[in-house]
Each structure stands twice: as structure tokens, then as C-alpha cells.
Enzyme design. Structure first.
Site, PDB file in Angstrom:
ATOM      1  N   SER A 154      -1.423  28.362   1.681  1.00 38.23           N
ATOM      2  CA  SER A 154      -2.380  27.354   2.137  1.00 38.23           C
ATOM      3  C   SER A 154      -1.613  26.220   2.795  1.00 38.23           C
ATOM      4  CB  SER A 154      -3.162  26.805   0.936  1.00 38.23           C
ATOM      5  OG  SER A 154      -3.928  25.674   1.299  1.00 38.23           O
ATOM      6  N   TYR A 167      -3.155  21.917  -7.173  1.00 41.69           N
ATOM      7  CA  TYR A 167      -3.219  23.006  -6.192  1.00 41.69           C
ATOM      8  C   TYR A 167      -2.050  22.924  -5.219  1.00 41.69           C
ATOM      9  CZ  TYR A 167      -5.361  26.266  -2.852  1.00 41.69           C
ATOM     10  OH  TYR A 167      -5.624  27.334  -2.022  1.00 41.69           O
TER      11      TYR A 167
END
Length: 200
Positions: A154, A167
Site C-alpha cells: 500500500s 497500518y
């Protein structure tokens, strides 16, 4: 849920006279399911892996892919996947899409249990799958001249955002696995790719 194999009728695909097989994790939805569809359309034999057996079964029926229901945070499930794949031949590509985010708390308000979950599904599951399937990728490379691993991380692995620390850290950890593998597998015919999408 029920773990194990759901087999739908498959079209065996060959490229240059050789069957190529890919394993796609996180295959029950989103990018994972789209990857299964794209690979099947391109003539690959695909094993889709995810926790949600019902969605996997629908995908298998629609695409002719094979479905294997597994929770990749459980070593016994990863072992069962490797054993199943071992019995049916080498793999030529591993596409690791499985992962996820949980909560958007500030660092000072974060729940360690949420951070542990994100680390388990993004980092430890990735390590478990690589360790279990690397021998099959080596067999695929020996048969075909090369094999591929693709890690879907990501932009969160590279860019911090408020509420994203857990995250951010998990995806950065997953990205480091790909980078270190490039060093560890240097000289072997196994390509390491990282794709880092933004919000999808």
C-alpha cells in the site's frame, strides 16, 4: 468457517506448451478477486485463497479457478495449503493480496490488540506463506525458467497519515519482506515485485 478445498470445473491453461499455475491470496473480494479473474482470462491455472469459503466458491464457479479456504494467520491452514499444492505440482506465481487495516486511532489511543491483528494479517501471514510456498516456486522456476512473487502492499507503507500508524507500520513491514527477499533470493530465477496502490 469450513477450511479446505472447493474444486470447480477448471480449464487447464497452457502458455508456450506449459501449464502455469498461480496462487492468489485475499482472493474472495476486491483486488484479489480481480487478480484471479485477470489471470484466468490470460490463461493461467489459478488457486484462489481466502477465509471466506462462500465467496471463494462463487469466484471458482464464475472463473474456473480452484478455491482453497484458509486463514493465513493460522500455521495449520498454511501447512494445509502447502500440502495441497505440493500434491498437485509446482507454482509459477504467488500473488499476495491478503491483508487489511483495522481502526484509525491515534498512536496514544491505539489498542495493541488491533495492532497485533494488523501485524498478523499483513506481515506474519506473508512470511508464513512465503516460507511454505517458496519450495514450490523454486520447482516452478526450474520447470519454466523463472517464477514470480507479487506483494500487494500500500502507499501506506511509504506515507504516514493521521490515524494510520498501525497500518502504516504493518504495510511497511510487509514491504520490507519483499525488499529483503530480493537480497536473499539474488541469483535465483524468482522475480520479486511490489505493487503499492492507494485507496481503492
Amino acid at each position: 468457517g469450513t477450511r479446505g478445498v472447493t474444486v470447480a470445473p477448471r480449464v487447464t491453461a497452457t502458455v508456450e506448451g506449459m501449464t502455469r499455475r498461480a496462487v492468489v491470496t485475499g482472493a474472495s473480494s476486491g483486488i484479489g478477486a480481480a487478480t484471479v479473474r485477470a489471470l484466468r482470462t490470460s490463461g493461467w491455472d489459478v488457486v484462489g485463497v481466502a477465509r471466506r469459503a462462500d465467496r471463494l466458491a462463487e469466484l471458482a464457479e464464475a472463473t474456473g479457478a480452484e478455491a482453497f479456504a484458509a486463514d493465513l494467520t493460522r500455521q495449520e491452514d498454511v501447512d494445509a495449503l502447502a500440502q495441497h499444492l505440493e500434491g498437485s505440482g509446482p507454482i509459477h506465481a504467488l500473488v499476495q493480496v491478503a491483508g487489511g487495516a483495522k481502526v484509525t486511532d491515534r498512536v496514544e489511543d491505539g489498542d495493541p490488540d488491533d495492532w497485533t491483528w494488523m501485524f498478523e494479517v499483513n506481515v506474519l501471514a506473508t512470511q508464513r506463506v512465503v516460507a511454505a510456498l517458496l519450495p514450490l516456486l523454486r520447482r516452478g522456476a526450474a520447470e519454466d525458467g523463472h517464477a514470480d512473487t507479487v506483494f500487494l502492499t500500500s502507499t501506506a507503507a511509504q506515507t504516514a497519515y493521521q490515524g494510520g500508524a498501525g497500518y502504516n507500520a504493518a504495510k511497511a513491514g510487509q514491504g520490507m519482506i519483499a525488499k529483503v527477499l530480493r537480497l536473499e533470493l539474488n541469483g535465483e530465477p524468482i522475480r520479486i515485485s511490489e505493487v503499492a496502490p492507494g485507496m481503492v
